[in-house]
Design a protein around this motif. Structure first.
Motif, PDB file in Angstrom:
ATOM      1  N   ALA A   1       0.826  -1.202   0.000  1.00 33.76           N
ATOM      2  CA  ALA A   1       0.000   0.000   0.000  1.00 33.76           C
ATOM      3  C   ALA A   1       0.865   1.259   0.000  1.00 33.76           C
ATOM      4  CB  ALA A   1      -0.925  -0.002   1.220  1.00 33.76           C
ATOM      5  N   TYR A   2       0.440   2.263  -0.745  1.00 30.80           N
ATOM      6  CA  TYR A   2       1.168   3.526  -0.828  1.00 30.80           C
ATOM      7  C   TYR A   2       0.575   4.560   0.131  1.00 30.80           C
ATOM      8  CZ  TYR A   2       3.727   2.048  -4.988  1.00 30.80           C
ATOM      9  OH  TYR A   2       4.571   1.406  -5.856  1.00 30.80           O
ATOM     10  N   TYR A   3       1.473   5.416   0.662  1.00 30.29           N
ATOM     11  CA  TYR A   3       1.087   6.525   1.526  1.00 30.29           C
ATOM     12  C   TYR A   3       1.766   7.803   1.038  1.00 30.29           C
ATOM     13  CZ  TYR A   3      -0.874   3.365   5.060  1.00 30.29           C
ATOM     14  OH  TYR A   3      -1.634   2.440   5.720  1.00 30.29           O
ATOM     15  N   ILE A   4       1.111   8.918   1.249  1.00 30.44           N
ATOM     16  CA  ILE A   4       1.709  10.232   1.002  1.00 30.44           C
ATOM     17  C   ILE A   4       1.696  10.996   2.314  1.00 30.44           C
ATOM     18  CG2 ILE A   4       1.444  12.461  -0.156  1.00 30.44           C
ATOM     19  CD1 ILE A   4       0.213  10.980  -2.519  1.00 30.44           C
ATOM     20  N   VAL A   5       2.844  11.572   2.668  1.00 33.59           N
ATOM     21  CA  VAL A   5       2.946  12.376   3.886  1.00 33.59           C
ATOM     22  C   VAL A   5       3.467  13.754   3.494  1.00 33.59           C
ATOM     23  CG1 VAL A   5       3.957  12.594   6.176  1.00 33.59           C
ATOM     24  CG2 VAL A   5       3.438  10.323   5.257  1.00 33.59           C
ATOM     25  N   CYS A   6       2.783  14.794   3.938  1.00 35.48           N
ATOM     26  CA  CYS A   6       3.156  16.161   3.554  1.00 35.48           C
ATOM     27  C   CYS A   6       3.331  17.035   4.789  1.00 35.48           C
ATOM     28  CB  CYS A   6       2.088  16.759   2.637  1.00 35.48           C
ATOM     29  SG  CYS A   6       2.446  18.461   2.131  1.00 35.48           S
ATOM     30  N   ASP A   7       4.526  17.577   4.931  1.00 33.49           N
ATOM     31  CA  ASP A   7       4.811  18.579   5.970  1.00 33.49           C
ATOM     32  C   ASP A   7       4.771  19.935   5.281  1.00 33.49           C
ATOM     33  OD1 ASP A   7       5.591  19.460   8.602  1.00 33.49           O
ATOM     34  OD2 ASP A   7       7.563  19.863   7.750  1.00 33.49           O
ATOM     35  N   VAL A   8       3.800  20.762   5.622  1.00 34.82           N
ATOM     36  CA  VAL A   8       3.479  21.959   4.840  1.00 34.82           C
ATOM     37  C   VAL A   8       4.183  23.195   5.368  1.00 34.82           C
ATOM     38  CG1 VAL A   8       1.607  23.378   3.926  1.00 34.82           C
ATOM     39  CG2 VAL A   8       1.207  20.973   4.425  1.00 34.82           C
ATOM     40  N   ALA A   9       4.712  23.981   4.437  1.00 28.73           N
ATOM     41  CA  ALA A   9       5.203  25.323   4.740  1.00 28.73           C
ATOM     42  C   ALA A   9       4.754  26.209   3.589  1.00 28.73           C
ATOM     43  CB  ALA A   9       6.714  25.343   4.880  1.00 28.73           C
TER      44      ALA A   9
ATOM     45  N   THR B   1       8.394  22.873   2.257  1.00 30.12           N
ATOM     46  CA  THR B   1       7.349  21.858   2.204  1.00 30.12           C
ATOM     47  C   THR B   1       7.956  20.569   1.676  1.00 30.12           C
ATOM     48  OG1 THR B   1       5.531  23.423   1.875  1.00 30.12           O
ATOM     49  CG2 THR B   1       5.195  21.175   1.086  1.00 30.12           C
ATOM     50  N   ARG B   2       7.722  19.477   2.387  1.00 29.81           N
ATOM     51  CA  ARG B   2       8.229  18.171   1.969  1.00 29.81           C
ATOM     52  C   ARG B   2       7.043  17.245   1.731  1.00 29.81           C
ATOM     53  NH1 ARG B   2      14.015  18.566   1.585  1.00 29.81           N
ATOM     54  NH2 ARG B   2      14.788  19.717   3.402  1.00 29.81           N
ATOM     55  N   ILE B   3       7.007  16.660   0.551  1.00 29.21           N
ATOM     56  CA  ILE B   3       6.005  15.653   0.236  1.00 29.21           C
ATOM     57  C   ILE B   3       6.742  14.336   0.019  1.00 29.21           C
ATOM     58  CG2 ILE B   3       4.181  14.912  -1.332  1.00 29.21           C
ATOM     59  CD1 ILE B   3       3.705  17.807  -2.047  1.00 29.21           C
ATOM     60  N   SER B   4       6.488  13.380   0.883  1.00 34.06           N
ATOM     61  CA  SER B   4       7.181  12.097   0.770  1.00 34.06           C
ATOM     62  C   SER B   4       6.203  11.001   0.378  1.00 34.06           C
ATOM     63  CB  SER B   4       7.891  11.731   2.079  1.00 34.06           C
ATOM     64  OG  SER B   4       6.967  11.544   3.124  1.00 34.06           O
ATOM     65  N   LEU B   5       6.689  10.093  -0.457  1.00 39.35           N
ATOM     66  CA  LEU B   5       5.903   8.959  -0.922  1.00 39.35           C
ATOM     67  C   LEU B   5       6.413   7.691  -0.260  1.00 39.35           C
ATOM     68  CD1 LEU B   5       3.766   7.774  -2.918  1.00 39.35           C
ATOM     69  CD2 LEU B   5       5.662   7.509  -4.543  1.00 39.35           C
ATOM     70  N   TRP B   6       5.505   6.923   0.285  1.00 38.93           N
ATOM     71  CA  TRP B   6       5.850   5.693   0.992  1.00 38.93           C
ATOM     72  C   TRP B   6       5.203   4.492   0.311  1.00 38.93           C
ATOM     73  CZ3 TRP B   6       8.310   5.185   5.943  1.00 38.93           C
ATOM     74  CH2 TRP B   6       8.717   6.405   6.507  1.00 38.93           C
TER      75      TRP B   6
ATOM     76  N   ARG C   1      10.462   8.173  -2.027  1.00 35.11           N
ATOM     77  CA  ARG C   1      10.718   9.431  -2.729  1.00 35.11           C
ATOM     78  C   ARG C   1      10.324  10.605  -1.837  1.00 35.11           C
ATOM     79  NH1 ARG C   1      11.811  10.460  -8.021  1.00 35.11           N
ATOM     80  NH2 ARG C   1      11.414  12.568  -8.779  1.00 35.11           N
ATOM     81  N   VAL C   2      11.017  11.713  -1.989  1.00 41.32           N
ATOM     82  CA  VAL C   2      10.636  12.935  -1.284  1.00 41.32           C
ATOM     83  C   VAL C   2      10.805  14.108  -2.233  1.00 41.32           C
ATOM     84  CG1 VAL C   2      12.962  13.294  -0.326  1.00 41.32           C
ATOM     85  CG2 VAL C   2      10.983  14.329   0.794  1.00 41.32           C
ATOM     86  N   ARG C   3       9.826  14.974  -2.232  1.00 39.97           N
ATOM     87  CA  ARG C   3       9.883  16.183  -3.064  1.00 39.97           C
ATOM     88  C   ARG C   3       9.914  17.399  -2.148  1.00 39.97           C
ATOM     89  NH1 ARG C   3       8.727  15.329  -8.483  1.00 39.97           N
ATOM     90  NH2 ARG C   3       7.917  13.238  -8.976  1.00 39.97           N
ATOM     91  N   THR C   4      10.754  18.358  -2.510  1.00 43.32           N
ATOM     92  CA  THR C   4      10.943  19.558  -1.695  1.00 43.32           C
ATOM     93  C   THR C   4      10.458  20.768  -2.462  1.00 43.32           C
ATOM     94  OG1 THR C   4      12.879  18.570  -0.636  1.00 43.32           O
ATOM     95  CG2 THR C   4      12.621  20.959  -0.449  1.00 43.32           C
ATOM     96  N   TYR C   5       9.688  21.614  -1.788  1.00 43.11           N
ATOM     97  CA  TYR C   5       9.111  22.793  -2.423  1.00 43.11           C
ATOM     98  C   TYR C   5       9.486  24.038  -1.642  1.00 43.11           C
ATOM     99  CZ  TYR C   5       6.191  19.328  -4.813  1.00 43.11           C
ATOM    100  OH  TYR C   5       5.747  18.250  -5.545  1.00 43.11           O
TER     101      TYR C   5
ATOM    102  N   LEU D   1      12.433  16.612   7.051  1.00 46.17           N
ATOM    103  CA  LEU D   1      12.503  15.224   6.600  1.00 46.17           C
ATOM    104  C   LEU D   1      12.157  14.251   7.731  1.00 46.17           C
ATOM    105  CD1 LEU D   1      15.660  15.489   4.343  1.00 46.17           C
ATOM    106  CD2 LEU D   1      13.334  15.002   3.576  1.00 46.17           C
ATOM    107  N   LEU D   2      12.618  14.580   8.934  1.00 47.67           N
ATOM    108  CA  LEU D   2      12.260  13.748  10.084  1.00 47.67           C
ATOM    109  C   LEU D   2      10.774  13.888  10.400  1.00 47.67           C
ATOM    110  CD1 LEU D   2      12.845  11.915  12.472  1.00 47.67           C
ATOM    111  CD2 LEU D   2      13.577  13.928  13.759  1.00 47.67           C
TER     112      LEU D   2
END
Length: 455
Positions: A259-267, A274-279, A286-290, A424-425
């Motif tokens: 199963a996939y999860y998306i976790v987003c720490d928003v700024a 802002t970090r959007i990580s894919l699990w 994967r992690v994307r930085t904005y 990231l943590l």
């Protein structure tokens, strides 16, 4: 050592300092790691080296680097002043501190720049240093400095009178035992092929105050083993949330689940990132930085990733602290994560102060059991893992809780140590929410079934 340069000064050095100075003057090594233990004469050696070069060669430009200019003035600049006093350096060979320009100036137009490496979200690539032209550089307490910045700084040497005077562009890093990038690059020898590590024990410094050594001998075992002896011990602080070995194992841990999860720490607009990580279940892939993105951009990115990997909306976890609730509001059925929310009651007894602390300790347990994996495949994966490692090694249990509840130290404390937000943590911690909820929603029934009396 008697200088044969423009100033005749009989400089007294330890055996290790003489070895280091010889390397600093050679034409082979471009990266020099010097240190280990307190009192090893790290800063004093480099200030002597830079001073000799500046008074001998006109127009050279060196840099003293640390987290803040304030700390540079308290340490490196003070060491230079001590050197002047010890050896009675003539006034004409002394520097003048230009407070406005944050530089040390000599009469022959040579200068020493005081640079602070602190991370700015608005300048993640450190472009503000792109126009620097340096002869050489010195980084004090380099483990505190991001490896990315050190590598950028290394590209700025060799650019100021190096060819004219046949001076090799060198970057010297000084440090005490530390589990971050210096451990890999110098102690384990996995760095640049022209780098070298010089160890310096406090007892090898014959000029050190005997009371200094006595104070170290009377310190607790953790400080004594690290700063007096040669033990690279990092995990003996019971307040540390994560151990170095467990963090290193994240990249080799077993990957499970589908199963996939998306976790987003928003700024927003440059306040942190802002970090959007894919699990993929227990594995962050994967992690994307904005930087400076609108809320609509973040929402669109989450929805596109969810569509690409067919992520259930209920498997999307979004930071909802403060005003960032509206990101959650725009994605139906996504899950809110509020750091200071009440912890979730489970059949496992706990006394956590808030939801973030509860999830952080769940992460701690799973990291120790090798149940979490990192398998990033994006372009900046090594850089991001180094940042994550720094985040985790700087996260501590808060022992000063006035209410007696278990919590991790506030994010502000971590920011003080690493000069940025541990985003990231944070996404790792947020990913633990389904695990914690699973305890509540599933294990309670299992537990009750296990103790029910059969009639």
């Amino acid at each position: 050592m008697r200088s044969n340069m423009i100033v005749d000064v009989d400089i007294q050095l330890t055996a290790n300092q003489k070895k280091a100075l010889k390397i600093l003057l050679d034409h082979k090594h471009t990266r020099v790691g010097y240190g280990w233990w307190a009192g090893g004469g790290k800063t004093f050696l480099w200030t002597i080296r830079v001073w000799l070069m500046c008074v001998t060669y006109p127009w050279v430009r060196y840099a003293f680097c640390r987290d803040t200019i304030r700390n540079l003035k308290r340490t490196t600049v003070v060491s230079l002043e001590k050197f002047y006093g010890i050896y009675n350096i003539p006034e004409k060979y002394r520097w003048k501190l230009n407070e406005q320009k944050s530089m040390i100036e000599f009469e022959n137009w040579s200068v020493i720049l005081l640079l602070e490496w602190c991370y700015y979200p608005s300048d993640p690539l450190y472009n503000r240093f792109g126009s620097l032209e340096l002869t050489g550089a010195f980084i004090e307490e380099s483990p505190e400095c991001p490896l990315d910045w050190i590598n950028i700084l290394a590209t700025r040497v060799w650019r100021m009178k190096n060819e004219k005077y046949w001076i090799l562009g060198k970057v010297l890093e000084t440090f005490n035992p530390n589990p971050w990038h210096v451990y890999e690059r110098y102690y384990l020898g996995k760095g640049w092929d022209k780098s070298i590590f010089i160890e310096s024990l406090v007892t090898s410094n014959k000029f050190i105050d005997k009371w200094y050594i006595e104070n170290l001998e009377n310190a607790d075992d953790k400080i004594k083993n690290r700063l007096l002896y040669w033990q690279w011990t990092f995990d003996d602080d019971v307040r540390m949330m994560f151990r170095a070995k467990d963090i290193h194992d994240l990249r080799s841990n077993k990957q499970i689940g589908w199963a996939y999860y998306i976790v987003c720490d928003v700024a927003r607009f440059g306040v942190d990132t802002t970090r959007i990580s894919l699990w993929k279940w227990n594995t962050r892939i994967r992690v994307r930085t904005y930087e400076k993105n609108k809320t609509t951009d973040i929402v669109t990115s989450i929805l596109l990733i969810a569509e690409q990997y067919r992520v259930d909306r209920s498997n999307i976890i979004i930071d909802a602290d403060g005003v960032w609730w509206w990101v959650v509001d725009w994605i139906d059925y996504s899950v809110w994560f509020v750091n200071n929310a009440k912890p979730i009651e489970t059949w496992i007894k706990n006394n956590y102060a808030n939801l973030k602390s509860q999830c952080a300790f769940e992460l701690k347990r799973r990291v120790e059991n090798h149940e979490i994996a990192i398998a990033w495949n994006h372009a900046n994966k090594d850089k991001d893992f180094a940042l994550l490692e720094q985040d985790m090694m700087n996260t501590y249990i808060d022992e000063k809780s006035i209410d007696g509840k278990t919590r991790i130290e506030p994010k502000e404390k971590v920011k003080e140590r690493i000069w940025r937000s541990p985003d990231l943590l944070d996404t790792l911690i947020m990913r633990m929410l389904p695990y914690v909820k699973w305890y509540k929603d599933n294990l309670i029934d299992t537990y009750l079934d296990s103790i029910v009396r059969e009639w």
